[in-house]
Motif scaffolding. Structure first.
Motif, mmCIF file in Angstrom:
data_model
loop_
_atom_site.group_PDB
_atom_site.id
_atom_site.type_symbol
_atom_site.label_atom_id
_atom_site.label_comp_id
_atom_site.label_asym_id
_atom_site.label_seq_id
_atom_site.Cartn_x
_atom_site.Cartn_y
_atom_site.Cartn_z
ATOM 1 N N SER A 91 57.751 42.257 38.298
ATOM 2 C CA SER A 91 56.543 43.044 38.583
ATOM 3 C C SER A 91 56.763 44.228 39.499
ATOM 4 O O SER A 91 55.851 45.033 39.688
ATOM 5 N N LEU A 92 57.931 44.335 40.090
ATOM 6 C CA LEU A 92 58.257 45.506 40.904
ATOM 7 C C LEU A 92 59.393 46.302 40.262
ATOM 8 O O LEU A 92 59.225 47.449 39.872
ATOM 9 N N GLY A 93 60.572 45.669 40.140
ATOM 10 C CA GLY A 93 61.736 46.398 39.633
ATOM 11 C C GLY A 93 61.600 46.825 38.178
ATOM 12 O O GLY A 93 61.560 48.017 37.864
ATOM 13 N N ALA A 94 61.534 45.841 37.283
ATOM 14 C CA ALA A 94 61.412 46.175 35.856
ATOM 15 C C ALA A 94 60.113 46.915 35.574
ATOM 16 O O ALA A 94 60.056 47.785 34.694
ATOM 17 N N SER A 241 51.399 45.040 40.609
ATOM 18 C CA SER A 241 51.990 43.800 41.115
ATOM 19 C C SER A 241 50.992 42.941 41.879
ATOM 20 O O SER A 241 51.238 41.750 42.087
ATOM 21 N N ARG A 242 49.875 43.527 42.300
ATOM 22 C CA ARG A 242 48.855 42.712 42.979
ATOM 23 C C ARG A 242 48.319 41.606 42.068
ATOM 24 O O ARG A 242 47.843 40.580 42.548
ATOM 25 N N ILE A 243 48.384 41.821 40.771
ATOM 26 C CA ILE A 243 47.940 40.769 39.856
ATOM 27 C C ILE A 243 48.864 39.565 39.953
ATOM 28 O O ILE A 243 48.409 38.423 40.113
ATOM 29 N N THR A 244 50.164 39.798 39.864
ATOM 30 C CA THR A 244 51.092 38.665 39.863
ATOM 31 C C THR A 244 51.238 38.041 41.247
ATOM 32 O O THR A 244 51.412 36.824 41.357
ATOM 33 N N ILE A 245 51.151 38.832 42.309
ATOM 34 C CA ILE A 245 51.225 38.192 43.623
ATOM 35 C C ILE A 245 49.956 37.398 43.906
ATOM 36 O O ILE A 245 49.990 36.373 44.604
ATOM 37 N N SER A 246 48.837 37.808 43.340
ATOM 38 C CA SER A 246 47.619 37.001 43.452
ATOM 39 C C SER A 246 47.793 35.681 42.716
ATOM 40 O O SER A 246 47.356 34.629 43.194
ATOM 41 N N ALA A 247 48.415 35.727 41.542
ATOM 42 C CA ALA A 247 48.682 34.497 40.796
ATOM 43 C C ALA A 247 49.638 33.597 41.577
ATOM 44 O O ALA A 247 49.436 32.374 41.649
ATOM 45 N N LEU A 248 50.669 34.187 42.156
ATOM 46 C CA LEU A 248 51.597 33.427 42.989
ATOM 47 C C LEU A 248 50.871 32.790 44.174
ATOM 48 O O LEU A 248 51.091 31.615 44.505
ATOM 49 N N PHE A 311 41.678 48.535 36.871
ATOM 50 C CA PHE A 311 41.657 47.213 37.484
ATOM 51 C C PHE A 311 41.986 47.261 38.975
ATOM 52 O O PHE A 311 42.234 46.228 39.596
ATOM 53 N N ARG A 312 41.989 48.467 39.565
ATOM 54 C CA ARG A 312 42.385 48.588 40.968
ATOM 55 C C ARG A 312 41.476 47.805 41.895
ATOM 56 O O ARG A 312 41.949 47.092 42.801
ATOM 57 N N LEU A 313 40.176 47.914 41.707
ATOM 58 C CA LEU A 313 39.231 47.193 42.554
ATOM 59 C C LEU A 313 39.414 45.695 42.396
ATOM 60 O O LEU A 313 39.516 44.955 43.382
ATOM 61 N N GLU A 314 39.466 45.223 41.158
ATOM 62 C CA GLU A 314 39.591 43.790 40.901
ATOM 63 C C GLU A 314 40.902 43.234 41.452
ATOM 64 O O GLU A 314 40.941 42.115 41.983
ATOM 65 N N ALA A 315 41.986 44.010 41.328
ATOM 66 C CA ALA A 315 43.283 43.535 41.814
ATOM 67 C C ALA A 315 43.272 43.333 43.324
ATOM 68 O O ALA A 315 43.805 42.340 43.836
ATOM 69 N N SER A 316 42.656 44.261 44.048
ATOM 70 C CA SER A 316 42.607 44.121 45.502
ATOM 71 C C SER A 316 41.667 43.003 45.938
ATOM 72 O O SER A 316 41.944 42.284 46.902
ATOM 73 N N ILE A 317 40.544 42.842 45.233
ATOM 74 C CA ILE A 317 39.641 41.729 45.547
ATOM 75 C C ILE A 317 40.374 40.402 45.342
ATOM 76 O O ILE A 317 40.311 39.497 46.187
ATOM 77 N N THR A 318 41.082 40.287 44.222
ATOM 78 C CA THR A 318 41.787 39.040 43.917
ATOM 79 C C THR A 318 42.873 38.765 44.943
ATOM 80 O O THR A 318 43.040 37.631 45.404
ATOM 81 N N LYS A 319 43.613 39.797 45.295
ATOM 82 C CA LYS A 319 44.667 39.622 46.308
ATOM 83 C C LYS A 319 44.062 39.183 47.633
ATOM 84 O O LYS A 319 44.546 38.251 48.300
ATOM 85 N N TYR A 320 42.994 39.824 48.043
ATOM 86 C CA TYR A 320 42.341 39.499 49.313
ATOM 87 C C TYR A 320 41.833 38.054 49.307
ATOM 88 O O TYR A 320 42.095 37.282 50.241
ATOM 89 N N LEU A 321 41.110 37.664 48.264
ATOM 90 C CA LEU A 321 40.525 36.326 48.214
ATOM 91 C C LEU A 321 41.592 35.243 48.088
ATOM 92 O O LEU A 321 41.469 34.167 48.693
#
Length: 398
Positions: A91-94, A241-248, A311-321
């Motif tokens: 999610s960062l390099g590739a 990458s905020r999507i995958t780190i939120s999943a993690l 999806f910028r807003l949703e990604a940050s909300i998900t990461k925060y929560l």
């Protein structure tokens, strides 16, 4: 909206869980002691198309965000430290090459990255520049045939095991703040590079590395996405990458919750099992509800991205929560285990520590709040001008 996991994902997810159970779980103790993940683990993931890329007849493309999130969550349940190592490569390099690489770069570097044969990380954070991405001081000086890079990149996850790194450096010091930086694909075996592992006790067994660059030559062909575009590019990589780190992070919370519940069903205190105390059962109900709420937010974010919507807003909300939840449930679960939770080797110890780490990756909690505020204010402004505007109608890049 259909909230069921697609049938085509279900069988793949079952195979993935079985792989984690057979290949990862039995080896975790040894990997934690060695603080290292074997390279062949990445190649085993790649051989099964579990590194976020798939062929489409024209080359490699990114897999659906929903599929990636499901896999990252289940990896995080067992080992957030292994999960973040996979995340960094995928999610960062590739991802940087997928988003901004030219056709030649994609053809050269994505196939071995998809197979797990070549690992790629990102070097952006410096001793004096983290959340302020534009504040980096590493330099890129143009020379015949390419560039000479100088500087220090601190806290690079996978920096020790990776073969390549996307490195940001100031290529145009006199340009405006948003066009001073360029991104370079750097071979980490190049002359002038030194790497040193940093001691850490979060996200074990992934490595955290300091990379020093001293007159490292990078050919012109290895500039990524165009000169002066590095700031925008690294920010977009982090947004994705905020999507995958939120999943993690959701997986981190889920892993802690499951461990806590199983222990509470067995441990007795004052003649009763912990789970039978109403206070603990109510706390568990609260955390389970929050887990489901964060999961729904994550799935909405994946849907937004996979539909080509902003999806910028949703990604940050998900990461925060997800971070708020993982912090709380990690501490709760550790408390259930009592003094055992402070022992590094104890399985519960990693969850509150790794939740702490998640709060720093892809932007701190304050950074997420800044983004959330900015994005919803833009949304409100749009709705004031165009009352018919709906959040679901935002398109990617708007």
């Amino acid at each position: 909206m259909d909230f069921r996991i697609p049938v085509e994902f279900e069988e793949n997810l079952r195979e993935y869980k079985q792989f984690i159970s057979q290949r990862l779980t039995p080896n975790l103790g040894r990997w934690y002691a060695q603080k290292e993940i074997p390279r062949d683990f990445f190649m085993e993931l790649g051989a099964r198309d579990w590194l976020g890329l798939e062929q489409d007849g024209k080359g490699y493309r990114e897999q659906q965000s929903f599929k990636q999130a499901l896999m990252e969550e289940h990896l995080g349940i067992v080992s957030p430290g292994v999960g973040v190592a996979v995340l960094v490569h995928v999610s960062l390099g590739a991802k940087g090459i997928t988003l901004f690489g030219n056709p030649d770069q994609k053809n050269i570097y994505l196939p071995p990255a998809a197979r797990g044969e070549t690992l790629i990380c990102v070097g952006n954070t410096e001793p004096t520049a983290g959340s302020d991405v534009a504040g980096i001081s590493s330099t890129a000086r143009e020379v015949e045939g390419g560039w000479l890079l100088n500087g220090i990149k601190s806290y690079v996850t996978n920096g020790y095991i990776s073969d390549l790194a996307l490195i940001t450096a100031v290529s145009d010091p006199d340009a405006p703040r948003n066009s001073r930086i360029s991104m370079f694909l750097v071979d980490l075996s190049s002359k002038g590079i030194s790497r040193s592992k940093l001691h850490k006790e979060v996200w074990v067994p992934s490595d955290l590395t300091r990379i020093q660059l001293s007159d490292v030559f990078v050919p012109e062909a290895n500039i990524i996405g165009g000169r002066g575009r590095g700031l925008q590019q690294v920010l977009e990589i982090f947004t994705n990458s905020r999507i995958t780190i939120s999943a993690l992070t959701l997986g981190t919370a889920e892993g802690a919750f499951r461990s806590g519940i199983e222990h509470a069903k067995k441990r007795q205190i004052f003649g009763h099992k912990l789970i039978d105390f109403q206070a603990k059962s109510f706390e568990a109900a609260d955390f389970y509800s929050r887990l489901e709420a964060v999961r729904l937010m994550l799935w909405k974010t994946c849907w937004q991205k996979d539909q080509g919507l902003d999806f910028r807003l949703e990604a940050s909300i998900t990461k925060y929560l997800s971070v708020e939840l993982a912090r709380a449930v990690g501490q709760w679960a550790a408390d259930l285990f009592g003094a055992a939770s402070v022992v590094f080797e104890h399985p519960i110890h990693k969850y509150p520590m790794d939740a702490w780490a998640s709060s720093l990756g892809e932007g701190t909690q304050d950074v997420q709040k800044l983004i959330i505020f900015r994005e919803f204010m833009k949304l409100y402004a749009a709705e004031a001008l165009y009352p018919e505007a709906k959040a679901g109608q935002r398109t990617s890049g708007t």
